[in-house]
Write an enzyme that holds these catalytic residues in place. Structure first.
Site, PDB file in Angstrom:
ATOM      1  N   ASP A  35       0.805  -1.215   0.000  1.00 53.19           N
ATOM      2  CA  ASP A  35       0.000   0.000   0.000  1.00 53.19           C
ATOM      3  C   ASP A  35       0.837   1.263   0.000  1.00 53.19           C
ATOM      4  O   ASP A  35       2.028   1.233   0.276  1.00 53.19           O
ATOM      5  CB  ASP A  35      -0.832   0.056   1.286  1.00 53.19           C
ATOM      6  CG  ASP A  35      -2.083  -0.755   1.165  1.00 53.19           C
ATOM      7  OD1 ASP A  35      -2.316  -1.328   0.100  1.00 53.19           O
ATOM      8  OD2 ASP A  35      -2.829  -0.799   2.169  1.00 53.19           O
ATOM      9  N   LYS A  57      -3.164   2.892  -2.309  1.00 49.09           N
ATOM     10  CA  LYS A  57      -4.435   3.570  -2.085  1.00 49.09           C
ATOM     11  C   LYS A  57      -4.180   4.842  -1.320  1.00 49.09           C
ATOM     12  O   LYS A  57      -4.241   4.874  -0.110  1.00 49.09           O
ATOM     13  CB  LYS A  57      -5.373   2.663  -1.291  1.00 49.09           C
ATOM     14  CG  LYS A  57      -5.948   1.571  -2.150  1.00 49.09           C
ATOM     15  CD  LYS A  57      -7.106   0.910  -1.480  1.00 49.09           C
ATOM     16  CE  LYS A  57      -6.657  -0.220  -0.589  1.00 49.09           C
ATOM     17  NZ  LYS A  57      -7.732  -0.825   0.154  1.00 49.09           N
ATOM     18  N   MET A 173      -8.083   8.621   9.068  1.00 49.35           N
ATOM     19  CA  MET A 173      -8.716   9.072   7.813  1.00 49.35           C
ATOM     20  C   MET A 173      -9.681  10.225   8.082  1.00 49.35           C
ATOM     21  O   MET A 173     -10.751  10.298   7.482  1.00 49.35           O
ATOM     22  CB  MET A 173      -9.492   7.921   7.150  1.00 49.35           C
ATOM     23  CG  MET A 173      -8.640   6.703   6.869  1.00 49.35           C
ATOM     24  SD  MET A 173      -9.581   5.352   6.155  1.00 49.35           S
ATOM     25  CE  MET A 173     -10.502   4.763   7.549  1.00 49.35           C
TER      26      MET A 173
HETATM   27  N1  SAH Z   1      -4.423  -0.158   9.002  1.00 52.40           N
HETATM   28  C1  SAH Z   1      -3.925   1.152   9.295  1.00 52.40           C
HETATM   29  C2  SAH Z   1      -4.957   2.223   9.075  1.00 52.40           C
HETATM   30  C3  SAH Z   1      -5.434   2.310   7.659  1.00 52.40           C
HETATM   31  S1  SAH Z   1      -6.490   3.665   7.375  1.00 52.40           S
HETATM   32  C4  SAH Z   1      -3.399   1.187  10.725  1.00 52.40           C
HETATM   33  O1  SAH Z   1      -3.650   0.271  11.511  1.00 52.40           O
HETATM   34  O2  SAH Z   1      -2.698   2.133  11.061  1.00 52.40           O
HETATM   35  C5  SAH Z   1      -5.372   4.899   6.831  1.00 52.40           C
HETATM   36  C6  SAH Z   1      -5.285   6.013   7.847  1.00 52.40           C
HETATM   37  O3  SAH Z   1      -4.413   5.640   8.898  1.00 52.40           O
HETATM   38  C7  SAH Z   1      -4.726   7.303   7.323  1.00 52.40           C
HETATM   39  O4  SAH Z   1      -5.692   8.078   6.678  1.00 52.40           O
HETATM   40  C8  SAH Z   1      -4.251   7.958   8.584  1.00 52.40           C
HETATM   41  O5  SAH Z   1      -5.323   8.506   9.312  1.00 52.40           O
HETATM   42  C9  SAH Z   1      -3.758   6.778   9.389  1.00 52.40           C
HETATM   43  N2  SAH Z   1      -2.319   6.555   9.277  1.00 52.40           N
HETATM   44  C10 SAH Z   1      -1.713   5.416   8.998  1.00 52.40           C
HETATM   45  N3  SAH Z   1      -0.364   5.541   9.057  1.00 52.40           N
HETATM   46  C11 SAH Z   1      -0.141   6.819   9.399  1.00 52.40           C
HETATM   47  C12 SAH Z   1       1.037   7.575   9.634  1.00 52.40           C
HETATM   48  N4  SAH Z   1       2.258   7.054   9.532  1.00 52.40           N
HETATM   49  N5  SAH Z   1       0.896   8.864   9.981  1.00 52.40           N
HETATM   50  C13 SAH Z   1      -0.318   9.427  10.114  1.00 52.40           C
HETATM   51  N6  SAH Z   1      -1.443   8.759   9.883  1.00 52.40           N
HETATM   52  C14 SAH Z   1      -1.379   7.474   9.551  1.00 52.40           C
END
Ligand code: SAH
Length: 518
Positions: A35, A57, A173
């Site tokens: 991703d 994505k 998100m």
């Molecule tokens: N599966 C992922 C989340 C996926 S949804 C998890 O467990 O972290 C994607 C969202 O995750 C982004 O829009 C943001 O809000 C957050 N996100 C994921 N990694 C991030 C990062 N390094 N910094 C800031 N936001 C992050």
């Protein structure tokens, strides 16, 4: 024969937050579908033959539609391939991991889930915010900040209930919807002065954190230009950031460093820089090309017993020399009667990995110093073999009083493959340091970006490994900022650390002496 698909959580951004099991999966994968949010450093761990597929994505723009991701995983697994679906954070936290698992199950494909550190927890931690704390919150709630858009489910959270919770609220998100989120929570009765944090690009060198209050969160995000990916944290725990912010206090946090060594030789420095919180930008400026066949080297190895001394001037010469030795059916025992000098601690380390302890690792790296120390080892008529770069500028045979044979084992040629990367970082002013470990890296880098772009280096702090390299920097009309205290990549990092620590201190008097170019 169907193979297993692994749904692997890559963690929130710091490469080292990947689990051991996740790393094992990446290393064994035949195919990796990854991703947008996954740090690309993970992909380096994949095998050479591994197929890498970007499903990227980023918000609103799906490179590979979800049903195609499913079909692709299934097809590859049916071909008997080990498939790794690498997802940011934890695979089951949003990111549609559950749907992917269902699709696999439906097609009779075996799968395993390798949980990861979710950004919902890891992100706040790296921002200095513990997600729970006995004094502030005894629960936390992770909420998708944007509703599902397929029209089938409204999927709206119950805002009034959320507003009344005492626990920490974490929105993923959510930046695009921040105005709505804050308004609904305020309408639901959440106090306007509840501490709030916006964490963008968490757990990496570009992490940015803005702390504010619920009522000001939207304006703060706009003013500070906080865009996705970002995490919104609302609750009393945010007030602990000042006290517990460990990550941004690391010595190289916020600093970016350009590395210019040949591809594959920057790993150690790169690792150290990110361990110190900085960002390494790899822009290899030279390529090491082994002399093919190399009958001349074969000949010298065949009569190695005639040589009293062997001098290795770089890791490359050690590696290439030994590769030839092995190819000829020989091993380290062929060097039993030969004394060995290694120039540079990395050269000595590479030798030690071949089972050889160097008799001498000169302390000085100027031509004069080197020659003096090495000369102490042998008598005038001793035969000395030096496997080295064909285009190395310094001729040992002119300086050493012995029977010297220099045999070319590799050539360094300029590498221009990182031109765009380097130029874009320089133009955007996102390069604090530029490091050089040899004169050939300097000329390679200058050739790579082009002489017309040298003014872009004006604000960049140039660090050289030693006096010879420093002189090469200056010979291109560039300003040398500092010189490492020792001839090693670790010393370059130390030098940057010190410099970053005392940014306002007067500039070091790096005074290259004379050319000892190796
Ligand atoms: N599966 C992922 C989340 C996926 S949804 C998890 O467990 O972290 C994607 C969202 O995750 C982004 O829009 C943001 O809000 C957050 N996100 C994921 N990694 C991030 C990062 N390094 N910094 C800031 N936001 C992050």
């Amino acid at each position: 024969m169907n193979n297993t698909v692994f749904l692997v959580g890559a963690g929130p951004g710091d490469f080292k937050l990947l689990t051991l099991k996740g790393l094992e999966c990446v290393r064994q994968a035949d195919v990796i579908i990854y991703d947008e949010l996954v740090n690309t450093q993970f992909l380096r761990e994949a095998g050479d033959d591994c197929e890498l597929v970007y499903a990227g994505k980023s918000s609103g723009c799906h490179t590979l539609p979800q049903d195609q991701i499913h079909a692709f995983m299934i097809e590859k697994a049916k071909q008997g391939k080990t498939v790794v679906r690498l997802k940011g954070g934890d695979p089951y936290v949003f990111g549609r991991g559950g749907e992917e698992a269902q699709a696999l199950r439906k097609s009779g494909i075996a799968f395993e889930v390798v949980p990861g550190v979710s950004s919902a927890i890891g992100g706040p931690a790296y921002a200095g915010i513990p997600i729970t704390h006995r004094d502030y919150a005894s629960s936390f709630h992770v909420i998708a900040g944007h509703s599902r858009v397929d029209g089938q489910h409204a999927n709206e959270p119950d805002w009034d209930t959320l507003a009344k919770l005492d626990g920490t609220l974490v929105f993923l998100m959510g930046v695009g919807n921040l105005r709505k989120i804050t308004q609904y929570l305020l309408d639901g009765g959440k106090p306007a002065d509840t501490p709030a944090a916006l964490i963008s690009r968490a757990c990496g060198p570009n992490q940015r954190v803005v702390t504010t209050t619920l009522v000001h969160a939207y304006d703060a995000a706009t003013e500070n230009d906080i865009g996705p990916p970002a995490i919104i944290v609302i609750g009393g725990v945010v007030s602990l950031r000042e006290e517990l912010n460990f990550f941004e206090r690391k010595p190289l946090f916020g600093k970016s460093v350009i590395l210019t060594r040949a591809k594959g030789q920057n790993d150690r420095m790169s690792q150290k820089i990110s361990d110190l919180g900085g960002e390494a930008i790899e822009a290899p400026s030279i390529k090491i090309v082994t002399i093919p066949g190399n009958r001349a080297l074969e000949l010298e190895i065949a009569r190695l017993n005639l040589y009293k001394f062997l001098i290795f001037t770089s890791q490359n010469s050690v590696d290439i020399f030994f590769a030839k030795l092995y190819e000829m059916g020989l091993d380290a025992r062929s060097l039993a009667g030969t004394r060995i000098a290694a120039v540079g601690s990395q050269t000595a380390l590479t030798l030690s990995k071949k089972g050889i302890r160097a008799d001498l690792v000169p302390r000085r790296h100027t031509a004069a110093g080197l020659v003096q120390e090495i000369s102490l080892l042998f008598a005038p008529m001793d035969k000395v073999l030096i496997p080295r770069a064909v285009n190395a500028p310094f001729a040992f045979s002119d300086a050493l009083n012995a029977d010297i044979t220099e045999v070319g084992v590799y050539e360094t040629i300029p590498d221009h493959s990182s031109r765009e990367l380097a130029l874009s970082r320089l133009r955007e002013g996102r390069a604090d340091y530029l490091t050089f470990t040899s004169p050939s890296c300097v000329s390679g880098f200058v050739a790579q970006i082009g002489a017309e772009n040298l003014p872009l280096l004006d604000p960049v702090r140039i660090i050289a490994i030693g006096p010879v390299t420093g002189l090469a920097v200056q010979s291109h009309g560039l300003r040398l900022h500092r010189q490492a205290a020792h001839h090693s990549s670790d010393a370059i990092i130390e030098c940057i650390k010190e410099d970053a620590h005392c940014q306002d201190a007067p500039e070091d008097s790096a005074e290259p002496t004379q050319s000892e170019a190796l």
